[in-house]
Design a protein around this motif. Structure first.
Motif, PDB file in Angstrom:
ATOM      1  N   SER A 225       0.768  -1.250   0.161  1.00  0.00           N
ATOM      2  CA  SER A 225       0.160  -0.157  -0.064  1.00  0.00           C
ATOM      3  C   SER A 225       0.963   1.154   0.169  1.00  0.00           C
ATOM      4  CB  SER A 225      -1.070  -0.057   1.261  1.00  0.00           C
ATOM      5  OG  SER A 225      -0.330  -0.223   2.333  1.00  0.00           O
ATOM      6  N   GLN A 226       2.264   0.941   0.136  1.00  0.00           N
ATOM      7  CA  GLN A 226       3.192   2.328   0.242  1.00  0.00           C
ATOM      8  C   GLN A 226       3.969   2.178  -1.026  1.00  0.00           C
ATOM      9  OE1 GLN A 226       5.123   3.028   3.729  1.00  0.00           O
ATOM     10  NE2 GLN A 226       3.627   1.414   4.942  1.00  0.00           N
ATOM     11  N   ALA A 227       4.440   3.501  -1.369  1.00  0.00           N
ATOM     12  CA  ALA A 227       5.187   3.533  -2.461  1.00  0.00           C
ATOM     13  C   ALA A 227       6.612   3.043  -2.226  1.00  0.00           C
ATOM     14  CB  ALA A 227       5.263   5.037  -2.948  1.00  0.00           C
ATOM     15  N   GLY A 238      34.791  -0.252   0.205  1.00  0.00           N
ATOM     16  CA  GLY A 238      34.954  -1.204  -1.066  1.00  0.00           C
ATOM     17  C   GLY A 238      33.813  -0.910  -2.059  1.00  0.00           C
ATOM     18  N   GLY A 239      32.711   0.008  -1.862  1.00  0.00           N
ATOM     19  CA  GLY A 239      31.858   0.389  -2.839  1.00  0.00           C
ATOM     20  C   GLY A 239      30.596  -0.365  -2.712  1.00  0.00           C
ATOM     21  N   GLY A 240      30.123  -1.257  -1.747  1.00  0.00           N
ATOM     22  CA  GLY A 240      29.363  -2.117  -1.557  1.00  0.00           C
ATOM     23  C   GLY A 240      28.179  -1.177  -0.646  1.00  0.00           C
ATOM     24  N   VAL A 241      26.816  -1.481  -0.762  1.00  0.00           N
ATOM     25  CA  VAL A 241      25.943  -0.759  -0.033  1.00  0.00           C
ATOM     26  C   VAL A 241      26.255  -1.124   1.616  1.00  0.00           C
ATOM     27  CG1 VAL A 241      23.528  -0.616   0.596  1.00  0.00           C
ATOM     28  CG2 VAL A 241      24.205  -0.576  -1.682  1.00  0.00           C
ATOM     29  N   ASP A 242      26.117  -0.159   2.331  1.00  0.00           N
ATOM     30  CA  ASP A 242      26.323  -0.502   3.914  1.00  0.00           C
ATOM     31  C   ASP A 242      25.014  -0.457   4.550  1.00  0.00           C
ATOM     32  OD1 ASP A 242      27.287  -0.844   6.261  1.00  0.00           O
ATOM     33  OD2 ASP A 242      27.692   1.211   6.927  1.00  0.00           O
ATOM     34  N   SER A 243      24.045   0.393   4.244  1.00  0.00           N
ATOM     35  CA  SER A 243      22.834   0.497   4.681  1.00  0.00           C
ATOM     36  C   SER A 243      21.945   1.341   3.704  1.00  0.00           C
ATOM     37  CB  SER A 243      22.725   1.159   6.044  1.00  0.00           C
ATOM     38  OG  SER A 243      23.306   2.653   5.984  1.00  0.00           O
ATOM     39  N   ILE A 244      20.619   0.884   3.717  1.00  0.00           N
ATOM     40  CA  ILE A 244      19.642   1.485   2.607  1.00  0.00           C
ATOM     41  C   ILE A 244      18.265   1.398   3.573  1.00  0.00           C
ATOM     42  CG2 ILE A 244      19.386  -0.749   1.656  1.00  0.00           C
ATOM     43  CD1 ILE A 244      18.821   0.514  -1.028  1.00  0.00           C
ATOM     44  N   SER A 245      17.569   2.421   2.934  1.00  0.00           N
ATOM     45  CA  SER A 245      16.082   2.399   3.517  1.00  0.00           C
ATOM     46  C   SER A 245      15.356   2.524   2.526  1.00  0.00           C
ATOM     47  CB  SER A 245      15.782   3.811   4.250  1.00  0.00           C
ATOM     48  OG  SER A 245      14.519   3.845   4.798  1.00  0.00           O
ATOM     49  N   ILE A 246      14.320   1.465   2.600  1.00  0.00           N
ATOM     50  CA  ILE A 246      13.317   1.124   1.426  1.00  0.00           C
ATOM     51  C   ILE A 246      11.849   1.162   2.520  1.00  0.00           C
ATOM     52  CG2 ILE A 246      12.496  -0.253  -0.262  1.00  0.00           C
ATOM     53  CD1 ILE A 246      15.148  -1.587  -0.689  1.00  0.00           C
ATOM     54  N   GLN A 247      10.758   2.253   1.793  1.00  0.00           N
ATOM     55  CA  GLN A 247       9.750   2.341   2.534  1.00  0.00           C
ATOM     56  C   GLN A 247       9.952   2.727   4.002  1.00  0.00           C
ATOM     57  OE1 GLN A 247       6.754  -0.650   2.154  1.00  0.00           O
ATOM     58  NE2 GLN A 247       6.227  -0.167   0.016  1.00  0.00           N
TER      59      GLN A 247
END
Length: 322
Positions: A225-227, A238-247
């Motif tokens: 129900s959320q975008a 090293g260019g990797g994703v350390d943290s990320i927020s989704i919704q």
């Protein structure tokens, strides 16, 4: 009679004490070779009547059975399975040393009951014997090249401050390797992020996968129900994703990789309508030696020692026998 009593005293009291002290020795670099023989004997299945050889042997779990192999023959089978045989011989030598180091470290930390390693690449190291290699289309010329790489480095391992290293390796980094701390949460001084140029020809230098919004939400346990809003992305050295927020829900890069089945943690997520596109760089955990990076260095004239000391910070190539 006195000789018999003396011999009994030696066997019953002195020898067990000697062996106990030997197994407790922390000095891998000076006693590893003899330790290797003794550990194999101690781990042998009591029902297996095959005699222990006087040369280094490895207890390998294959199809729920334990097979004992000479160390160098086992290393040959690992290199045949783990690295393309048409790679430069210096890259193959580097792979041989890394595979041997990984194996010998399992003497004191075996992954399986009565066996040091298995043939599952997802758990230990991949394995392919000579007959299987030739049956699958390998050439005798390349087989001889791989054997030469193993033979010319026989007995060589990687040490850090006199101890065997955790010799992790992977296929392709996408241009830069990763710190161990960024992937497994613990800093390892010889597993640091380093540049790994020349990998562009690797089959998985970059990859793109797509999901529907519904698929993404199901796999990440998000609300339909959320975008799908991607924000607050931070990166490792090293260019990797350390943290990320989704919704608004926070994830680590390793969590996203695992949940979405991505090839690496070096990824970018974009959303357009009902389609979520994820582009990754590299293939594997990206910690330690990049196999395609090793090939690029070898083609450009680097020796296997230079390759190894590049990917394993401050480690040294040393002889197994000390």
């Amino acid at each position: 009679m006195k000789k018999i009593i003396l011999l009994t005293f030696v066997l019953v009291w002195i020898m067990p004490s000697f062996l106990l002290n030997f197994f407790d020795s922390p000095n891998h670099s000076s006693e590893l070779k003899n330790h290797h023989y003794e550990k194999e004997s101690a781990m042998q299945d009591p029902e297996n009547t095959e005699p222990v050889e006087s040369e280094p042997t490895v207890a390998v779990l294959k199809d729920d059975k334990i097979e004992y192999m000479q160390l160098e023959e086992y290393v040959l089978c690992v290199v045949l399975a783990e690295m393309p045989a048409d790679f430069d011989i210096e890259a193959l030598k580097a792979q041989a040393v890394v595979a041997r180091t990984y194996t010998c470290r399992k003497i004191d930390d075996p992954k399986h009951k009565n066996a040091w390693v298995c043939i599952d690449s997802g758990c230990c190291q991949a394995f392919m014997d000579e007959a299987s290699y030739l049956f699958k289309g390998g050439t005798k010329e390349n087989l001889q090249k791989v054997r030469a790489a193993v033979d010319s480095t026989a007995g060589e391992v990687l040490l850090y401050q006199g101890e065997l290293i955790e010799a992790t390796y992977f296929s392709c980094s996408g241009g830069k390797t990763e710190d161990a701390a960024a992937v497994w949460g613990a800093d390892v001084p010889y597993l640091q992020s380093v540049d790994s140029p020349g990998e562009e020809l690797a089959s998985h230098y970059t990859d793109t996968v797509r999901f529907s919004v519904r698929e993404l939400c199901n796999q990440l346990d998000l609300s339909l129900s959320q975008a799908v809003l991607v924000e607050n992305v931070t990166y490792t050295s090293g260019g990797g994703v350390d943290s990320i927020s989704i919704q608004g829900k926070s994830f680590t890069g390793t969590q996203i990789r695992e949940k979405l089945g991505l090839r690496s943690t070096a990824f970018v997520i974009t959303v357009a309508g009902d389609t979520v596109t994820v582009t990754t760089k590299g293939f594997g955990h990206r910690v330690g030696m990049s196999q395609y990076g090793a090939e690029a260095m070898a083609v450009n004239g680097s020796s296997y020692e230079e390759i190894l000391t590049h990917y394993y910070t401050d480690a040294a190539v040393s002889d197994l026998s000390g």
